[in-house]
Design a protein around this motif. Structure first.
Motif, PDB file in Angstrom:
ATOM      1  N   SER A 119      57.994  42.506  81.710  1.00 59.40           N
ATOM      2  CA  SER A 119      59.042  42.780  80.532  1.00 59.40           C
ATOM      3  C   SER A 119      60.107  43.730  80.778  1.00 59.40           C
ATOM      4  CB  SER A 119      57.997  43.260  79.393  1.00 59.40           C
ATOM      5  OG  SER A 119      57.677  44.525  79.571  1.00 59.40           O
ATOM      6  N   ASP A 172      63.286  38.809  73.048  1.00 55.45           N
ATOM      7  CA  ASP A 172      64.466  38.063  72.515  1.00 55.45           C
ATOM      8  C   ASP A 172      64.475  36.729  73.299  1.00 55.45           C
ATOM      9  OD1 ASP A 172      65.516  39.846  70.628  1.00 55.45           O
ATOM     10  OD2 ASP A 172      65.795  41.262  72.407  1.00 55.45           O
ATOM     11  N   ALA A 202      54.081  38.997  75.381  1.00 56.60           N
ATOM     12  CA  ALA A 202      54.952  38.351  74.471  1.00 56.60           C
ATOM     13  C   ALA A 202      54.544  39.166  72.959  1.00 56.60           C
ATOM     14  CB  ALA A 202      54.824  36.979  74.162  1.00 56.60           C
ATOM     15  N   ASN A 203      53.197  39.243  72.792  1.00 54.53           N
ATOM     16  CA  ASN A 203      52.954  39.733  71.328  1.00 54.53           C
ATOM     17  C   ASN A 203      53.247  41.208  71.448  1.00 54.53           C
ATOM     18  OD1 ASN A 203      52.078  37.613  70.115  1.00 54.53           O
ATOM     19  ND2 ASN A 203      50.101  37.683  71.057  1.00 54.53           N
ATOM     20  N   SER A 204      52.866  41.944  72.449  1.00 54.32           N
ATOM     21  CA  SER A 204      53.434  43.490  72.455  1.00 54.32           C
ATOM     22  C   SER A 204      54.834  43.745  72.612  1.00 54.32           C
ATOM     23  CB  SER A 204      52.526  44.193  73.498  1.00 54.32           C
ATOM     24  OG  SER A 204      52.747  43.752  74.676  1.00 54.32           O
ATOM     25  N   HIS A 205      55.560  43.084  73.608  1.00 55.04           N
ATOM     26  CA  HIS A 205      56.898  43.462  73.798  1.00 55.04           C
ATOM     27  C   HIS A 205      57.898  42.771  72.738  1.00 55.04           C
ATOM     28  CE1 HIS A 205      59.867  44.781  76.522  1.00 55.04           C
ATOM     29  NE2 HIS A 205      60.299  43.571  76.534  1.00 55.04           N
ATOM     30  N   LYS A 206      57.437  41.563  72.109  1.00 54.64           N
ATOM     31  CA  LYS A 206      58.518  41.128  71.280  1.00 54.64           C
ATOM     32  C   LYS A 206      59.894  40.715  71.724  1.00 54.64           C
ATOM     33  CE  LYS A 206      55.790  41.538  67.526  1.00 54.64           C
ATOM     34  NZ  LYS A 206      54.472  41.333  67.775  1.00 54.64           N
ATOM     35  N   ARG A 212      65.259  42.411  74.525  1.00 53.57           N
ATOM     36  CA  ARG A 212      64.258  42.416  75.473  1.00 53.57           C
ATOM     37  C   ARG A 212      63.675  41.025  75.859  1.00 53.57           C
ATOM     38  NH1 ARG A 212      63.282  45.038  70.571  1.00 53.57           N
ATOM     39  NH2 ARG A 212      62.134  43.048  69.795  1.00 53.57           N
ATOM     40  N   LEU A 251      59.897  31.457  71.071  1.00 52.12           N
ATOM     41  CA  LEU A 251      60.532  32.144  71.753  1.00 52.12           C
ATOM     42  C   LEU A 251      61.533  31.368  72.360  1.00 52.12           C
ATOM     43  CD1 LEU A 251      57.913  34.018  73.908  1.00 52.12           C
ATOM     44  CD2 LEU A 251      58.970  35.023  72.301  1.00 52.12           C
ATOM     45  N   LEU A 277      54.987  30.481  70.511  1.00 50.13           N
ATOM     46  CA  LEU A 277      55.087  31.881  70.160  1.00 50.13           C
ATOM     47  C   LEU A 277      56.878  32.066  69.511  1.00 50.13           C
ATOM     48  CD1 LEU A 277      53.470  33.521  73.099  1.00 50.13           C
ATOM     49  CD2 LEU A 277      52.954  33.837  70.850  1.00 50.13           C
TER      50      LEU A 277
END
Length: 184
Positions: A33, A68, A62-66, A41, A94, A92
Motif C-alpha cells: 500500500s 482509491d 484493502a479494508n484497512s488502507h481504503k 491511496r 475498487l 470491494l
C-alpha cells in the motif's frame, strides 16, 4: 475515470519505485500500500500470479488502507488466481489504474478488468494465448477440452466484468511466446 494529473502522479510513483529497486520477486505475489502526494491511496500488486497464492492479505490491506485504486507490476501467471483477484477487486468496489513503466501482462490483464472503473496508459497491458501448466501430469487427450473450458470461463468472466469479448479474441490471436500490448 482518472484525471491526467492522477495518471501523471502514478507514473512518477512508478518511476520512483523502479529507481528504488524491485518491489518483488517474480515468484511471489506481493501487495503493497502507499499514498501519493495528493492523498490518493493505492495498492500495488506485484509479482507473478501463482496457483496457490493467498489473496487474504489483499482483502485485509484493502479494508484497512481504503485505496482509491489498485495498480499492477506483473508478468502474469496463473489465470485462475488472476480471476479470483479481479473478482475481489470488483466485490470491494475498487478501481484499477495502470501506467508505465509498470506492466500488467498475460493473466494480470484479467485481474485488471476487475476494476469498477478502469484506466490504463497505452502499452501498459499485454495479452496473449493462455497455456496449460507444464509442471503437472497432463493427459494429452484432455488438453483440448481443458483449453475450451478455460476459454469458456474467461468469456463468462469478461461478460461479468462488462468487458468486450474482443479482449479475449486479441489474446487468442497472439501466440504464447509473443505479447500484444493494448493501445486502448
Amino acid at each position: 475515470m482518472f484525471s491526467r494529473s492522477k495518471c501523471f502522479l502514478v507514473g512518477l510513483l512508478a518511476i520512483a519505485a523502479c529507481l528504488a529497486g524491485p518491489t518483488s520477486s517474480l515468484a511471489d505475489l506481493k501487495f503493497t500500500s502507499g499514498q501519493l502526494p495528493n492523498g490518493n491511496r493505492y495498492i500495488l500488486v506485484a509479482g507473478e500470479f501463482g496457483p496457490d497464492d493467498d489473496l487474504t492479505p489483499f482483502v485485509t490491506l484493502a479494508n484497512s488502507h481504503k485505496p482509491d485504486f489498485v495498480t499492477f507490476d506483473s508478468p502474469g501467471g496463473n489465470v485462475g488466481t488472476a480471476l479470483k483477484l479481479g473478482r475481489m477487486i470488483r466485490l470491494l468496489n475498487l478501481s484499477t489504474l495502470q501506467t508505465r513503466p509498470f506492466q500488467c501482462d498475460s493473466a494480470c490483464a484479467f485481474a485488471f478488468v476487475g476494476g469498477v472503473h478502469r484506466s490504463a496508459a497505452a502499452g501498459s497491458i499485454g495479452v496473449h494465448q493462455n497455456s496449460l501448466r507444464k509442471d503437472i501430469a497432463r493427459n494429452p487427450d484432455r488438453d483440448s477440452e481443458d483449453l475450451q473450458l478455460i476459454v469458456g470461463y474467461l468469456l463468462s468472466y469478461l461478460r461479468e466484468m462488462g468487458v468486450s469479448s474482443e479482449l479475449l479474441e486479441l489474446a487468442l490471436k497472439t501466440g504464447p511466446n509473443d505479447m500484444r500490448h493494448l493501445t486502448i
